[in-house]
Design a protein around this motif. Structure first.
Motif, short mmCIF file in Angstrom:
data_model
loop_
_atom_site.label_atom_id
_atom_site.label_comp_id
_atom_site.label_asym_id
_atom_site.label_seq_id
_atom_site.Cartn_x
_atom_site.Cartn_y
_atom_site.Cartn_z
N SER A 26 35.19 -94.85 11.00
CA SER A 26 35.38 -93.31 11.35
C SER A 26 36.02 -92.37 12.01
N GLU A 27 37.50 -93.30 11.05
CA GLU A 27 38.43 -92.80 11.11
C GLU A 27 38.62 -91.50 10.03
N HIS A 28 38.11 -91.15 9.00
CA HIS A 28 37.63 -90.74 8.58
C HIS A 28 36.78 -90.30 7.26
N ALA A 29 36.30 -89.35 6.69
CA ALA A 29 35.12 -89.04 5.66
C ALA A 29 35.44 -90.17 5.14
N GLU A 30 33.39 -91.16 4.58
CA GLU A 30 34.45 -92.33 3.37
C GLU A 30 33.62 -92.27 2.29
N ALA A 31 33.54 -91.86 1.19
CA ALA A 31 32.71 -91.72 -0.28
C ALA A 31 31.70 -92.87 -0.07
N PHE A 32 30.78 -91.81 -0.49
CA PHE A 32 29.19 -93.30 -0.51
C PHE A 32 29.57 -94.18 -1.44
N ARG A 33 29.40 -95.52 -1.16
CA ARG A 33 29.63 -96.73 -2.07
C ARG A 33 28.63 -97.61 -2.09
N PHE A 34 27.81 -98.03 -3.16
CA PHE A 34 26.50 -98.72 -2.68
C PHE A 34 26.72 -99.88 -4.00
N PRO A 35 27.36 -100.93 -4.19
CA PRO A 35 27.40 -101.74 -4.87
C PRO A 35 25.56 -102.43 -4.84
N VAL A 36 25.56 -102.47 -5.92
CA VAL A 36 23.74 -103.41 -6.12
C VAL A 36 24.01 -104.75 -5.91
N GLN A 37 23.08 -104.89 -5.80
CA GLN A 37 23.19 -106.45 -5.38
C GLN A 37 21.21 -106.49 -5.25
N TYR A 38 20.77 -106.74 -5.49
CA TYR A 38 19.67 -106.95 -6.40
C TYR A 38 18.05 -106.09 -6.69
N VAL A 39 17.54 -105.98 -7.67
CA VAL A 39 16.55 -105.06 -8.32
C VAL A 39 15.30 -105.89 -7.71
N CYS A 40 14.15 -105.23 -6.70
CA CYS A 40 13.53 -105.74 -6.68
C CYS A 40 12.30 -104.83 -7.37
N ARG A 41 11.28 -105.70 -8.04
CA ARG A 41 10.62 -105.41 -9.26
C ARG A 41 9.09 -106.58 -7.94
N PRO A 42 8.68 -105.84 -7.76
CA PRO A 42 7.24 -106.78 -6.89
C PRO A 42 6.40 -106.76 -7.82
N GLN A 43 5.29 -107.84 -7.67
CA GLN A 43 4.78 -108.57 -8.91
C GLN A 43 3.27 -108.41 -7.64
#
Length: 424
Positions: A222-239
């Protein structure tokens, strides 16, 4: 308070306590827990009985942390203890790390997620080498707020002169090492002065109590605006043959390390550089309006992009650089020294990259704070180093973003974590 009146939630605050065994750290933590009514009745009853057996006239609050202290003194386990408590407006996690030089790696571990550090000083001893070392380490790992707590004021007759002298000494040191956000508070953990209640012995001090400071400190991210960072952990492909609607479902699961995201936002997937827009943000299969820092969510994109674990989704107008060489402050955690000839694995968010040490600029003497030449690093050493990577990572400077500016070093032969780094 009326039935429909709500209490503002200030969120979670993680903070670190630094000090030697003799500075009253155990008593300080005990006093915070006791005065905020965070001690269970059976625990309180047990320490009251122990205090009576020892012939003490009052409850010895340091007993709340004595179990860990005994283990440390016997050399059984040297680790970070975490304690939890809450007030009406905020939840807290206290990281209690050993303070001696040989446990530098433990303090760095504890400090890595803290947003405030309490540097404890014994009023009778003033600013010591250990005070400077703890302060430098807290600053190095990016803790944005420091509180210098001058404890044991009862043993110097609550002298304002003593407090002001310690304050001046510390500020001279802080100016030399670039520490800026620091507050000072006189207190007596033993008697409870200026911890939760103000007490009656420090009338010359008109500042906030320690709990007042903790309640008002901004939370992480909350100190300053931060850029969006989303490391992908898993790709969900339901069967699910019974549900044809899931046939084209491709959800990218992970934790929002910083920033926020909404449906309709333009994003770029790294390292491919392909762009798309967010079709939906979901938790548990249900759409939500916005995902924010530290939420674990699933992102659905409007376009089908080949994405896998280790990729990073960012907003298109704030993408980080892909780098194959990094400079960093590195804390070496392993008993086996850093070997220039070896290849290590650097884990940055969810991405792994093989790496070799390119150079050691200098090693930090944590006691004198001098920069010393170094050919190798031993356990607990901190140094400024550079690594060359076989694969790119998508990093920000640690000072800007503690989530995407940090990494660990892994020994591939045994999968042990041997180093922790902060990117410059």
């Amino acid at each position: 308070m009326s039935a429909n009146q709500t209490i503002e939630d200030h969120g979670l605050l993680r903070f670190l306590t630094c000090g030697s065994v003799d500075d009253g750290k155990s008593t300080l933590i005990g006093r915070l827990l006791y005065d905020t009514k965070a001690i269970l009745a059976d625990t309180l009853n047990a320490i009251e009985k122990t205090s009576q057996k020892r012939g003490l006239g009052a409850v010895d609050l340091s007993l709340l942390t004595d179990g860990l202290q005994a283990e440390r003194e016997q050399g059984i386990t040297i680790d970070v203890a975490y304690r939890y408590f809450s007030t009406g407006t905020r939840k807290y996690i206290i990281a209690d790390a050993p303070g001696h030089e040989q446990y530098t790696r433990n303090m760095v571990t504890a400090a890595s997620t803290a947003n405030l550090a309490i540097i404890l000083i014994d009023a009778r001893k003033g600013v010591l080498t250990q005070t400077r070392r703890h302060s430098k380490l807290a600053s190095l790992v990016g803790i944005p707020h420091l509180v210098v707590a001058v404890n044991k004021m009862d043993l110097v007759d609550y002298s304002q002169e003593v407090f002001e002298q310690i304050r001046e000494d510390y500020l001279r040191f802080a100016a030399k090492v670039g520490i800026e956000d620091v507050r000072f508070i006189p207190l007596s953990a033993l008697n409870g002065d200026m911890i939760v209640e103000r007490g009656e012995s420090l009338s010359w001090y008109d500042g906030p109590t320690l709990l007042d400071i903790l309640e008002a400190t901004p939370g992480a991210h909350s100190e300053h605006a931060e850029a969006f960072r989303f490391p992908v952990q898993y790709v969900c492909r339901p069967q699910d043959s019974a549900n044809p609607d899931l046939h084209d479902y491709r959800g990218f699961m992970g934790r929002v390390e910083s920033g926020s995201i909404r449906a309709g936002d333009a994003v770029t997937v790294l390292p491919s550089g392909l762009t798309s827009t967010v079709k939906a943000v979901q938790i548990g299969g249900q759409d939500i309006a916005e995902a924010v820092t530290e939420q674990s969510v699933t992102l659905l994109l409007a376009d089908e992009i080949d994405t896998s674990r280790g990729d990073m989704i960012v907003k298109s107008d704030e993408a980080p650089a892909a780098v194959k060489e990094i400079r960093a402050n590195l804390c070496w955690l392993s008993e086996t020294p850093l070997d220039r000839a070896r290849t290590y694995l650097i884990r940055h968010t969810t991405r792994d990259a093989k790496a070799k040490l390119a150079g050691i600029d200098h090693r930090l003497d944590v006691n004198t704070l001098e920069h010393l030449p170094a050919e190798k690093l031993a356990m607990n050493d901190i140094a400024e180093v550079s690594f060359k990577l076989a694969q790119p990572i998508f990093a920000d400077p640690y000072a800007t973003n503690r989530a995407s500016g940090a990494f660990i070093v892994i020994d591939e032969s045994n999968n042990n974590t041997v180093g922790a780094g902060m990117i410059l």
